[in-house]
Scaffold this motif. Structure first.
Motif, short mmCIF file in Angstrom:
data_model
loop_
_atom_site.label_atom_id
_atom_site.label_comp_id
_atom_site.label_asym_id
_atom_site.label_seq_id
_atom_site.Cartn_x
_atom_site.Cartn_y
_atom_site.Cartn_z
N GLN A 10 31.54 37.66 52.27
CA GLN A 10 30.45 38.09 53.14
C GLN A 10 30.22 39.59 53.00
OE1 GLN A 10 30.95 37.10 57.27
NE2 GLN A 10 29.22 38.35 57.94
N ASP A 11 31.31 40.36 52.92
CA ASP A 11 31.20 41.80 52.75
C ASP A 11 30.50 42.13 51.43
OD1 ASP A 11 32.07 44.71 53.26
OD2 ASP A 11 33.03 44.29 51.34
N ALA A 12 30.88 41.40 50.37
CA ALA A 12 30.26 41.64 49.05
C ALA A 12 28.77 41.34 49.10
CB ALA A 12 30.95 40.78 48.00
N ARG A 13 28.39 40.24 49.77
CA ARG A 13 26.96 39.91 49.86
C ARG A 13 26.19 40.98 50.60
NH1 ARG A 13 28.95 34.56 50.67
NH2 ARG A 13 28.86 34.85 52.94
N GLU A 14 26.76 41.47 51.70
CA GLU A 14 26.08 42.50 52.49
C GLU A 14 25.99 43.81 51.71
OE1 GLU A 14 28.35 42.67 56.05
OE2 GLU A 14 27.50 40.82 56.90
N ARG A 15 27.07 44.17 51.01
CA ARG A 15 27.08 45.41 50.24
C ARG A 15 26.06 45.35 49.10
NH1 ARG A 15 30.38 45.74 46.20
NH2 ARG A 15 31.92 44.35 47.17
N ARG A 16 26.01 44.23 48.41
CA ARG A 16 25.09 44.08 47.30
C ARG A 16 23.64 44.02 47.78
NH1 ARG A 16 28.84 39.58 44.15
NH2 ARG A 16 30.44 41.07 43.44
N SER A 17 23.42 43.41 48.94
CA SER A 17 22.07 43.35 49.49
C SER A 17 21.58 44.75 49.86
CB SER A 17 22.05 42.44 50.74
OG SER A 17 20.77 42.43 51.33
N ALA A 18 22.47 45.56 50.46
CA ALA A 18 22.10 46.93 50.81
C ALA A 18 21.81 47.75 49.56
CB ALA A 18 23.22 47.57 51.63
N PHE A 19 22.59 47.53 48.51
CA PHE A 19 22.37 48.25 47.25
C PHE A 19 21.03 47.86 46.63
CE2 PHE A 19 22.77 48.22 42.58
CZ PHE A 19 22.90 49.57 42.36
N SER A 20 20.70 46.57 46.71
CA SER A 20 19.44 46.10 46.14
C SER A 20 18.25 46.81 46.74
CB SER A 20 19.31 44.59 46.35
OG SER A 20 18.11 44.10 45.82
N ALA A 21 18.34 47.12 48.02
CA ALA A 21 17.24 47.79 48.70
C ALA A 21 17.07 49.23 48.24
CB ALA A 21 17.47 47.75 50.22
N LYS A 22 18.14 49.82 47.72
CA LYS A 22 18.11 51.23 47.29
C LYS A 22 17.92 51.40 45.78
CE LYS A 22 21.09 53.28 50.86
NZ LYS A 22 22.32 54.09 51.06
N ALA A 23 18.33 50.39 45.01
CA ALA A 23 18.42 50.55 43.57
C ALA A 23 17.09 50.92 42.93
CB ALA A 23 18.96 49.27 42.94
N GLN A 24 16.03 50.25 43.30
CA GLN A 24 14.74 50.51 42.68
C GLN A 24 14.28 51.94 42.96
OE1 GLN A 24 11.56 47.83 43.84
NE2 GLN A 24 10.69 47.94 41.79
#
Length: 422
Positions: A10-24
């Motif tokens: 769950q932590d990995a999913r949340e961390r990756r989701s937050a990163f996705s919002a910033k990556a672009q």
């Protein structure tokens, strides 16, 4: 009680989701491609974001991942580059062992044909990293002395000589000694080991499970100082090893296929076309480009002083090609030490042999489509033309008649039909 594994996922999913919002936004701010990239049949890993335009592919990796995950970014990027420049953006933080992932990428990039630019990010800002030339990259892998070798029991050897003599003549056991242990395997499964313990010896017999669970007991251990194994101990050890051999030959436990294939090739090298006066060196230790030690499946020297780096694989592995590249860089950086090790004046040539085996080790034939990673063809194309490599198909490795089919120097296998999920 909450399952720690579920919390971690769950932590990995949340961390990756937050990163996705910033990556672009990070890609746009650094002047990198920012249009989302997709390719049918090749699902992209959830720990990275891919963007592209007509000339470049940008891969941004999420922070907080393990170093092994971050290292895979280059493998995926090469597979999807399609002739474009690569913009590889790595996190400044990763989890796990102390490894310099950025340095590993710099070393590998120096021996790859695509134009590769490396960056790091802190989750908000992207920073450019300097490239390395091949000489600088090779220098980082130079060693003063070769590491590894077999454990020499020296003055304690006589205490277990009867056991070693028996193990060496047991037809289903293959010796696979390391610097810290003397071990014997059956079809890749360790059933017997000897190591130093203080001023004495420790002998373990039976399947070497690391944790005791229902149906997987820990191996039996015998410790002794200043004496030989007594007959009762020797008899018990032999019985446990023989029971382990019977179980393994009956298919229990399963798995260990790759070690089994390696053991078969070591036993029947002529079937693989392996010749030369110097024999085979198994599990040869080498310096990783990012630090630490890796183990080459086989090193072998031909009659013409060509050094072969043999990497074996059964099943999909997106890192196989880059592992071979790592070992080639290390070997050419330490060619003088290796020549001395093999007791020759000079190594004339270095070749990477990628040996991929069928899942069914009894089958006498196989299609190259079924064996190689779907990411390997593009990765092989990306290798510097100065590096010699060849792919070999191994069949019948679970029999006494293994067969090796070489595809030819610099011959890229056909693209596999099956595309694996990451």
């Amino acid at each position: 009680m909450t399952d720690p594994l579920k919390l971690s996922k769950q932590d990995a999913r949340e961390r990756r989701s937050a990163f996705s919002a910033k990556a672009q936004a990070m890609a746009e701010a650094a002047g990198l491609p920012a249009r989302q990239y997709k390719k049918g049949g090749f699902p992209l890993p959830s720990w990275a974001r891919f963007y592209h335009d007509g000339s470049a592919l940008a891969v941004l990796v999420c922070g907080g991942e393990s170093w092994r995950t971050v290292e895979k970014a280059l493998a995926y990027a090469l597979a999807h580059a399609g002739g474009r420049r690569l913009e590889l953006v790595l996190p400044e933080d990763w989890q796990g062992k102390n490894r310099n992932v950025l340095q590993a990428m710099q070393v590998r990039a120096a021996f790859l044909q695509p134009d590769i630019r490396l960056w790091t990010h802190d989750g908000n800002t992207v920073r450019s990293c300097p490239p390395m030339d091949p000489d600088e990259a090779s220098g980082l892998l130079q060693e003063e002395t070769l590491r590894g070798g077999e454990l020499d029991l020296q003055d304690l050897a006589s205490q277990v000589s009867d056991l070693e003599n028996w193990a060496d003549t047991e037809p289903e056991l293959i010796a696979c000694h390391e610097k810290s242990h003397r071990t014997w395997r059956c079809q890749g499964l360790i059933l017997l080991s000897i190591q130093r313990q203080g001023k004495g010896l420790l002998v373990k017999s039976g399947v070497h499970y690391s944790k005791a669970t229902l149906g997987t007991p820990l191996p039996d251990s015998v410790s002794f100082i200043g004496r030989n194994l007594i007959p009762e101990e020797l008899s018990t050890i032999k019985t446990r090893v023989q029971d382990g051999i019977k179980d393994k030959l009956a298919g229990h436990p399963g798995g260990y296929s790759e070690h089994w294939m390696q053991a078969t090739l070591a036993r029947y090298p002529a079937n693989a076309g392996w010749s030369g006066p110097h024999g085979l060196e198994r599990e040869f230790p080498a310096k990783r480009p990012g630090g630490g030690t890796a183990y080459i499946d086989f090193l072998r020297l031909d009659d013409d002083a060509t050094l072969h780096i043999v990497e074996t694989k059964i099943g999909h592995d997106e890192m196989l090609i880059l592992q071979g590249l790592d070992y080639w860089i290390w070997a050419q950086s330490n060619a003088t030490l290796l020549a001395s090790h093999f007791k020759i004046d000079k190594i004339t040539h270095i070749v990477i042999d990628y040996v991929v085996g069928t899942k069914d080790g009894h089958s006498p034939a196989a299609s190259q489509h079924a064996l190689i990673s779907p990411y390997a063809p593009a990765q092989l194309e990306a290798m510097s033309q100065d590096i010699d490599w060849q792919v070999h198909l191994c069949t019948g490795w679970a029999t006494t008649s293994p067969a090796m089919t070489a595809l030819g120097p610099h011959t890229i296998p056909a693209t596999p039909h099956v595309h694996h999920r990451t």
